[in-house]
Design an enzyme around this catalytic site. Structure first.
Site, short mmCIF file in Angstrom:
data_model
loop_
_atom_site.label_atom_id
_atom_site.label_comp_id
_atom_site.label_asym_id
_atom_site.label_seq_id
_atom_site.Cartn_x
_atom_site.Cartn_y
_atom_site.Cartn_z
CB CYS B 21 12.27 -22.51 -8.87
SG CYS B 21 11.46 -22.70 -10.47
CG ASP B 457 10.46 17.66 11.71
OD1 ASP B 457 9.38 17.50 12.30
OD2 ASP B 457 10.85 18.77 11.28
CG ASP B 660 8.14 16.05 8.97
OD1 ASP B 660 7.77 15.57 10.05
OD2 ASP B 660 8.74 17.14 8.85
#
Lengths: 68, 792
Positions: B21, B457, B660
């Site tokens: 749990c 890009d 990038d």
């Protein structure tokens, strides 16, 4: 957790729980209701158990932190 | 700039079994964090995984002990495929164990149930009288509680000893109390706990039976969810055929070294990553990328481990082995994702972790209220437990208050909360993997759903990134071969696609450029090179302006090239303008379709490029993008992303190259195209293995579907608690005389877990728009168009 700290934690949470159970027991007399002994003492045991479960996770980490 | 001392951080991956749990998760995390030297720990219930970040001074044995002391099994994750088999075995053992518990608990519970109800209603007609024997019911209940129910007591005790609580404690308290009363009432019926009319056998028995059923279902769910990784790892063949001294030798795939020549025959799976050196074939890459069309491979082409060789025999040189292969990296990504937590899940775990103490307090208050006030105040002569044979009058004040207290414990248990988010996330990760989309974490999934702007890009993302030479416009006094030679020499040292295009264009005209004497890459502007005493400048208008070179005579030609969507590069030799050279790239297939779909989803689409504004806008028009950020230097891309974010947009950046990476990191979600560099993939939050831009759309769709599932699961897991807690506390009793029994509360909890499990399974049916189209086979591919790549 060291043995001393474990003992200390036990003393704290057990005392608190026992106090809650005794308080419960006292109230069964104070309210004036005619409770059966099984209800009084059974209820006190249940309050003790629940109080232990509630206080152990609070007291043990607090004592551990103090130990560190 | 400040210099800081950094401490060496290690990461340890542990398989943890036995958690059940969200509170278990919280327990393990607290316990591990308390180990000296541990700085961070992330535990995944669904993946049975703990990722621990620790300093080198931390004791690994200590970390393991912190977990085993809580009663869980732990082992360090090895870095091989067989560990997945070991983990599957452990999961199967857990499933088997819970199944046995169910098979013991349920038949015996039915014995208890039928025995209890034997004198009532129509039961005497088919239930024999001997089953109503209290000793039989006591024995059956004892077996149930100390057999299948033993796990709750053991885990609770171990946790309490360390001062931590979990849901096992709720169950142990409830089952233990019910059993104790049943025991006392059987042996000493005059003790005053309700007597023979209220033995509570069925409470203890059915509570245990329902809860172990819930555990069994959870184990099944976790086992299924973790199979995704195991299936991935099993794609890799165990053996490889290596050429040694011109002979083929079979060795374990794990023993292949970089540089080995491997032979692959038709129908075989490729063992590691490499480059084809001999032969041709067609490779099925669908198991990794989701790409359904097999790909032709010839010498010089790369092949990926775990893909399937369809037709021809070929040899390839191993380039990446072991943990460096694409498959291993994908597995690690999926594992890391599974170990991660979405903000929504962290909240759920936090709530669940603190809930246990609160539930016990509530249970105590309920007991005290009904004991001292409620039983007398709301006394109802016909009061009954729902689905229970007991009249409340028989039970007495203590029995009544105790049963409601136990019911509150059980019905408040947030059992399904721990499963709600992780199972949905894992199903979402698996769904993404089908389409070659790898979410690096649950927070990446959540962040993707919030995106309302996407920046693409241009070079290598919207376009193929393989531009080709198209035009050379000369000034008087220069010859084409001369200009191409100088340009190729200058660009030979450049890694930029534009430079490569010029070199390849020159080579196509049988010009073989020598190495320049000197070379300097001027980021965002071009290159400067020296050769045979000549200084060559090749690049943008800005570069020419900085060198004070008048390119007025070249401008008309350059503008014409740019209007056509090509990139014009100006060339000067020894400070004199010489030529303008144009290169053009190819738009990736489906770029237009992807952009259109994103716009239909209400997402703003932007394009960012270092190219000049005229060229950039020409390209943007062709692909359907209105918002253009042109002439952006590589170092400024991240700033542009930040600017949009400051306008209140949640920005995703799609890119592939090294330059990038800062923008990908700055964006709210960075999507790295799989063909891109490792740096981009390292920085991105989502990896798109396939070069199909429509997968950007798919990534967003999968993220939304996953989060929708998470919310539904949380709803189902909490609704039972929200509705059940007041009922469990006895709110109906004053009005109807009915109260919820503990076993009914346990049934509700099982239904809660079942709802979450079944709801998660429905995510398997989800298909992205692209998958639906493939199945309808109604896609038309747009013709690739010549476009201009950007320098920078």
């Amino acid at each position: 957790m060291s043995t001393n700290a474990a003992r200390k934690a036990f003393a704290i949470y057990f005392s608190l729980s026992l106090a809650a159970a005794i308080l419960f027991l006292a109230m069964t007399f104070v309210t004036g209701q005619a409770y059966l002994p099984a209800a009084r003492y059974g209820g006190a045991i249940w309050v003790l158990i629940l109080s232990l479960i509630i206080t152990m996770p609070l007291v043990i980490p607090a004592v551990k932190r103090r130990e560190v | 700039m400040t210099h800081e001392t950094t401490t060496l951080k290690n990461e340890l991956s542990l398989s943890v079994h036995g958690m059940s749990c969200a509170a278990c998760v919280s327990k393990v995390e607290k316990s591990v964090l308390a180990v000296p030297g541990v700085s961070d720990v992330k535990v995944s219930l669904a993946a049975n995984l703990a990722r621990v970040t620790h300093e080198s001074t931390a004791s690994v044995a200590g970390i393991q002990a912190a977990i085993t002391d809580l009663g869980y099994q732990v082992e360090i994750q090895a870095d091989d495929a067989e560990r997945f088999d070991r983990e599957r075995d452990l999961r199967q053992q857990e499933i088997r164990r819970q199944k046995i518990n169910v098979l013991i608990a349920w038949p015996l519970s039915m014995v208890v149930m039928f025995g209890l109800f034997q004198p009532m209603w129509i039961f005497p007609l088919f239930v024999p009288e001997w089953m109503h024997n209290k000793w039989l019911m006591l024995v059956a209940t004892t077996i149930i509680v100390f057999g299948p129910g033993r796990q709750f007591f053991v885990h609770s005790f171990k946790g309490l000893r360390r001062g931590v609580t979990d849901m096992n404690l709720l169950y142990a308290t409830g089952i233990g109390a019910a059993y104790a009363i049943a025991f006392i009432n059987t042996l000493w019926p005059e003790a005053g706990f309700g007597g023979q009319g209220a033995t509570f056998f069925e409470t203890a028995a059915l509570l245990t039976a329902f809860i172990v059923l819930g555990r069994y279902l959870e184990a099944l769910t976790r086992g299924r969810a973790s199979d995704a990784i195991r299936r991935l790892m099993h794609l890799q063949p165990k053996m490889a055929r290596v050429l040694q001294a011109n002979e083929e030798v079979e060795i374990p795939a794990g023993s292949v070294a970089v540089g080995d020549i491997i032979v692959v025959r038709p129908g075989e799976s490729i063992p590691v990553d490499g480059v084809v050196v001999y032969g041709h074939s067609v490779i099925d890459e669908s198991m990794l990328t989701g790409e359904s069309v097999p790909v032709e491979k010839k010498p010089g082409d790369s092949v990926t481990g775990a893909t399937m060789n369809r037709s021809g025999m070929f040899r390839f040189r191993a380039t990446r082995v072991g943990g460096d292969t694409a498959l291993a990296q994908i597995v690690k990504l999926v594992e890391d994702a599974q170990a991660s937590k979405a903000p929504i899940q962290r909240l759920a775990d936090l709530v669940a972790g603190h809930f246990i103490a609160g539930v016990h307090i509530l249970s105590l208050l309920v007991f005290l209220f009904w004991f001292f006030i409620g039983f007398e105040l709301f006394s109802h002569p016909a009061g009954r437990f729902i689905l229970s044979p007991y009249a409340l009058a028989e039970v007495g004040v203590f029995g009544f208050a105790l049963l409601l207290s136990i019911t509150t414990l059980v019905i408040s248990c947030p059992c399904a909360v721990g499963l709600a988010t992780p199972t949905a996330m894992m199903a979402g990760f698996a769904k993404g993997t089908e389409s070659g989309i790898l979410f690096k974490g649950a927070d990446a999934v959540e962040a993707t759903t919030k995106v309302n702007a996407i920046i693409f890009d241009k070079t290598g993302t919207l376009t193929r990134g393989r531009p080709a030479l198209t035009d050379v416009k000369l000034l008087p006094g220069w010859e084409r071969a001369q200009i191409l030679t100088l340009a190729a020499v200058a660009e030979k040292g450049s890694e930029h696609p534009l430079g490569q295009a010029i070199v390849e264009g020159a080579q196509a005209e049988d010009i073989h450029p020598a190495d320049a004497d000197s070379f300097e890459a001027l980021t965002g502007r071009g290159v400067r090179a020296g050769w045979q005493g000549q200084e060559i400048l090749l690049g943008t208008r800005r570069l020419m302006a900085e060198a004070d070179i008048n390119i007025g005579r070249l401008e008309p030609a350059a503008e014409q090239m740019e209007q056509a969507g090509k990139t014009a590069m100006f060339m000067a030799v020894d400070g004199r303008p010489a030529a303008v050279i144009a290169v053009a790239d190819t738009l990736k297939p489906y770029a237009i379709e992807a952009v259109d779909h994103l716009q239909q989803m209400g997402i703003q689409v932007w394009m960012i490029t270092g190219d000049n504004r005229r060229t950039a806008q020409a390209i943007a028009r062709q692909v359907g993008i209105e918002h253009v950020l042109a002439e952006v230097l590589p170092g400024d891309k991240a700033a542009e992303v930040r600017r949009l974010q400051e306008e209140g947009l949640r920005v995703a950046m799609v890119g592939d190259g090294i330059n990038d990476a800062p923008a990908l990191a700055q964006a709210d979600v960075g999507l790295a195209i799989g063909s891109g560099t490792d740096v981009a993939k390292e920085t991105g939050d989502v990896i798109l293995i396939r070069e199909d831009l429509r997968e950007v759309v798919s990534a967003i769709e999968v993220a939304h579907a996953t989060l929708r599932k998470v919310r539904q699961n949380l709803f189902w897991s909490f609704i039972y608690n929200v509705v059940g807690i007041p009922l469990g506390m006895g709110i109906l009793y004053p009005f109807t005389g009915l109260v919820v029994s503990p076993e009914l509360a346990a049934l509700a909890m099982v239904l809660s877990s079942l709802s979450v499990t079944l709801n998660t399974l429905t995510l398997r049916r989800f298909r992205t728009t692209l998958q639906r189209r493939h199945s309808r086979a109604a896609v038309t591919q747009p013709q690739p168009e010549m476009l201009a790549p950007a320098r920078g």
